[in-house]
Design an enzyme around this catalytic site. Structure first.
Site, PDB file in Angstrom:
ATOM      1  N   CYS A 159     -68.170 -27.880 -56.396  1.00  0.00           N
ATOM      2  CA  CYS A 159     -68.667 -28.460 -57.573  1.00  0.00           C
ATOM      3  C   CYS A 159     -68.360 -27.182 -58.869  1.00  0.00           C
ATOM      4  O   CYS A 159     -67.963 -26.306 -58.614  1.00  0.00           O
ATOM      5  CB  CYS A 159     -70.135 -28.199 -57.542  1.00  0.00           C
ATOM      6  SG  CYS A 159     -70.984 -29.416 -56.375  1.00  0.00           S
TER       7      CYS A 159
ATOM      8  N   CYS B 113     -72.638 -24.323 -47.874  1.00  0.00           N
ATOM      9  CA  CYS B 113     -73.433 -25.035 -48.576  1.00  0.00           C
ATOM     10  C   CYS B 113     -74.757 -25.773 -47.799  1.00  0.00           C
ATOM     11  O   CYS B 113     -75.499 -26.208 -48.233  1.00  0.00           O
ATOM     12  CB  CYS B 113     -72.887 -26.191 -49.433  1.00  0.00           C
ATOM     13  SG  CYS B 113     -71.675 -27.241 -48.184  1.00  0.00           S
TER      14      CYS B 113
END
Length: 238
Positions: free
Chosen positions: A193, A221
């Site tokens: 991201c 993540c």
């Protein structure tokens, strides 16, 4: 046979095995370099393996542009899975848009909402899933196996590029004219991201730009984690 030819042959065998014995299967693509290697092999060989990406709502414009580049180059539409908007809105309202900088817990909760939950929907109904993970990417992936058991999703998981180096990946991409994310030319070897990824400096680990404010041991993540631990519970090959 060159090293790259050998790696490609082995990877093709793995993908053919998946297509033959683990249908339906899907490939989770981040639209970064290693994932474009697998995209190229899957689509060139016309394998019955679906390709999807997690559109978190916080991706770089260059990453989103790759969806259209894949369509133009291969005539293939990558499926996009997005987070549940209500969960995103609740997180932002309670914690702030960028609360993931405040703690590892807040960051992992953001990842859970934007990536882990959509991944579960993307994998539902499949027998196996494929990733572009490589051992050389970081110390958290040093024990990566090509074929693993994924207890979180109750299915087989394959990492066909586990043995590939960064140099192998780029040699293949250049030799085969594969489209690549423009961020790679700006110092981003690993792409996530936008607010959680930065360019790296010469000599840094290839994943040093991911969640750069955290300790290396926490830099996952949650897509490959169960109960806080990386999913390396069982190597099927072993």
């Amino acid at each position: 046979m060159s090293k790259l030819d050998s790696l490609v042959a082995s990877t093709r065998q793995t993908l053919e095995l998946i297509a033959r014995e683990y249908t339906p299967a899907v490939f989770a693509s981040s639209l970064a370099a290693e994932d474009m290697v697998l995209t190229d092999l899957i689509l060139k060989d016309k394998l019955p393996i679906g390709i999807f990406s997690l559109e978190t709502g916080r991706l770089h414009k260059e990453t989103l542009a790759m969806v259209e580049r894949v369509k133009e180059h291969y005539g293939y539409d990558i499926a996009l899975f997005r987070p549940e908007q209500d969960a995103v809105d609740q997180y932002v309202a309670q914690n702030g848009l960028n609360a993931f900088y405040d703690s590892v817990e807040m960051r992992k909760e953001c990842c859970r909402i934007r990536k882990v939950e959509p991944l579960g929907r993307a994998l539902a109904g499949n027998k196996a899933w494929i990733t572009g993970q490589r051992r050389a990417q970081s110390n958290t992936r040093s024990s990566l196996q090509v074929h693993e058991d994924d207890p979180a999703h109750l299915m087989d998981k394959f990492n066909p590029l586990a043995d590939w180096s960064e140099e192998d990946v780029w040699e293949y991409l250049r030799a085969n004219g594969v489209p690549t994310n423009a961020l790679h030319d700006q110092g981003f070897p690993s792409i996530g991201c936008e607010p959680c990824t930065r360019a790296i400096q010469p000599g840094e680990d290839v994943r040093a730009g991911r969640w750069w404010w955290e300790n290396p041991e926490s830099k996952e993540c949650g897509l490959h984690v169960v109960d806080g631990k990386l999913i390396r519970i069982k190597s099927v090959a072993a």
